[in-house]
Enzyme design. Sequence first.
Site, PDB file in Angstrom:
ATOM      1  CE  LYS A  13      -2.213  -1.026   3.844  1.00  0.00           C
ATOM      2  NZ  LYS A  13      -1.738  -2.394   4.202  1.00  0.00           N
ATOM      3  NE  ARG A  87      -4.379  -1.177  10.126  1.00  0.00           N
ATOM      4  CZ  ARG A  87      -3.382  -0.702   9.383  1.00  0.00           C
ATOM      5  NH1 ARG A  87      -3.469   0.448   8.777  1.00  0.00           N
ATOM      6  NH2 ARG A  87      -2.285  -1.408   9.248  1.00  0.00           N
ATOM      7  NE  ARG A 126       7.434  -2.935   5.722  1.00  0.00           N
ATOM      8  CZ  ARG A 126       6.153  -2.599   5.838  1.00  0.00           C
ATOM      9  NH1 ARG A 126       5.412  -2.439   4.760  1.00  0.00           N
ATOM     10  NH2 ARG A 126       5.611  -2.465   7.015  1.00  0.00           N
ATOM     11  NE  ARG A 159       6.139  -0.505   9.962  1.00  0.00           N
ATOM     12  CZ  ARG A 159       4.946  -0.565   9.375  1.00  0.00           C
ATOM     13  NH1 ARG A 159       4.752   0.078   8.250  1.00  0.00           N
ATOM     14  NH2 ARG A 159       3.966  -1.248   9.907  1.00  0.00           N
ATOM     15  NE  ARG A 170       1.985  -4.931  11.068  1.00  0.00           N
ATOM     16  CZ  ARG A 170       3.132  -4.903  10.392  1.00  0.00           C
ATOM     17  NH1 ARG A 170       4.213  -5.508  10.868  1.00  0.00           N
ATOM     18  NH2 ARG A 170       3.193  -4.281   9.233  1.00  0.00           N
TER      19      ARG A 170
HETATM   20  P1  ADP Z   1       0.836  -2.130   7.887  1.00  0.00           P
HETATM   21  O1  ADP Z   1      -0.362  -1.866   7.029  1.00  0.00           O
HETATM   22  O2  ADP Z   1       2.002  -2.616   7.104  1.00  0.00           O
HETATM   23  O3  ADP Z   1       0.542  -3.000   9.059  1.00  0.00           O
HETATM   24  P2  ADP Z   1       0.799   0.639   8.911  1.00  0.00           P
HETATM   25  O4  ADP Z   1       1.962   1.548   8.921  1.00  0.00           O
HETATM   26  O5  ADP Z   1      -0.356   1.011   8.060  1.00  0.00           O
HETATM   27  O6  ADP Z   1       1.386  -0.781   8.496  1.00  0.00           O
HETATM   28  O7  ADP Z   1       0.258   0.443  10.404  1.00  0.00           O
HETATM   29  C1  ADP Z   1       1.087   0.107  11.479  1.00  0.00           C
HETATM   30  C2  ADP Z   1       0.294   0.057  12.793  1.00  0.00           C
HETATM   31  O8  ADP Z   1      -0.290   1.357  13.062  1.00  0.00           O
HETATM   32  C3  ADP Z   1      -0.911  -0.888  12.812  1.00  0.00           C
HETATM   33  O9  ADP Z   1      -0.533  -2.211  13.108  1.00  0.00           O
HETATM   34  C4  ADP Z   1      -1.780  -0.237  13.904  1.00  0.00           C
HETATM   35  O10 ADP Z   1      -1.287  -0.529  15.191  1.00  0.00           O
HETATM   36  C5  ADP Z   1      -1.568   1.245  13.671  1.00  0.00           C
HETATM   37  N1  ADP Z   1      -2.584   1.825  12.751  1.00  0.00           N
HETATM   38  C6  ADP Z   1      -2.360   2.287  11.482  1.00  0.00           C
HETATM   39  N2  ADP Z   1      -3.498   2.739  10.924  1.00  0.00           N
HETATM   40  C7  ADP Z   1      -4.480   2.543  11.841  1.00  0.00           C
HETATM   41  C8  ADP Z   1      -5.879   2.795  11.862  1.00  0.00           C
HETATM   42  N3  ADP Z   1      -6.529   3.320  10.807  1.00  0.00           N
HETATM   43  N4  ADP Z   1      -6.574   2.475  12.987  1.00  0.00           N
HETATM   44  C9  ADP Z   1      -5.960   1.952  14.050  1.00  0.00           C
HETATM   45  N5  ADP Z   1      -4.651   1.689  14.096  1.00  0.00           N
HETATM   46  C10 ADP Z   1      -3.897   1.967  13.014  1.00  0.00           C
END
Ligand code: ADP
Length: 213
Positions: A13, A87, A126, A159, A170
Amino acid sequence: MRLILLGPPGAGKGTQAKMLKEKFQIPQISTGDILRAVDEDTELGVEVKKIMAAGQLVPDDMVVDAIKERIRQADCATGFILDGFPRNIAQAEKLSETLIDMSLAIDNVIDLELDPEEVVERLTGRSTCSNCGAMFHQVSRPPKVSGVCDGCESKLAQRSDDNIETIQKRLKVYEESTAPLKEFYKKQGNLITVEAKGSVEEIFSHVCKMIER
Ligand code: ADP
Ligand code: ZN
């Protein structure tokens, strides 16, 4: 152009969002990036960090408020790319309400599909540039010099949530909370499904074709 990027962690993404941002000249709004930037010296920052390290979702209100404020900024006037938001269904409903208030609509929801086994392989290899945010992968997109960004020559970082244990959590959260959004947007009639396999460029050209169809 207003876009939402859906898909499991590691589907690409962030990578596709950066390319779409260049193509359409609209901002990429990543809730993950916003949350990673929360000051760790505050009580809130400590709490957020703990939740992210556990692979769980932070409270809806927090991300919803951040998004509401962000999409009202001037640079979002011609569009935006939501990367990592919504999400879950509650967040999607809040977003719909906000957009109706602003008399706006989402043009396309792009669902990047990837098998769970592939997710694990991608995320464990990554790394991201600590300066410009460029992304690399040990196997599919190795940097010219190990640990160094091709573009700005800054150090690459992994990360802290890209470890096997947190990745599994996740994935579980994705299946339970985020995957139902596919049905949610399918019903609204603007879901595009793209197989997130092949080269970054191949996936991007597929995404663009679907957007412009
Ligand atoms: P990925 O999609 O690779 O897991 P992100 O950078 O999008 O990575 O998200 C990392 C973390 O940030 C998630 O596992 C969650 O804890 C938090 N997070 C991100 N976006 C949201 C959201 N919209 N609502 C709640 N938590 C979020
Ligand atoms: Zn860089």
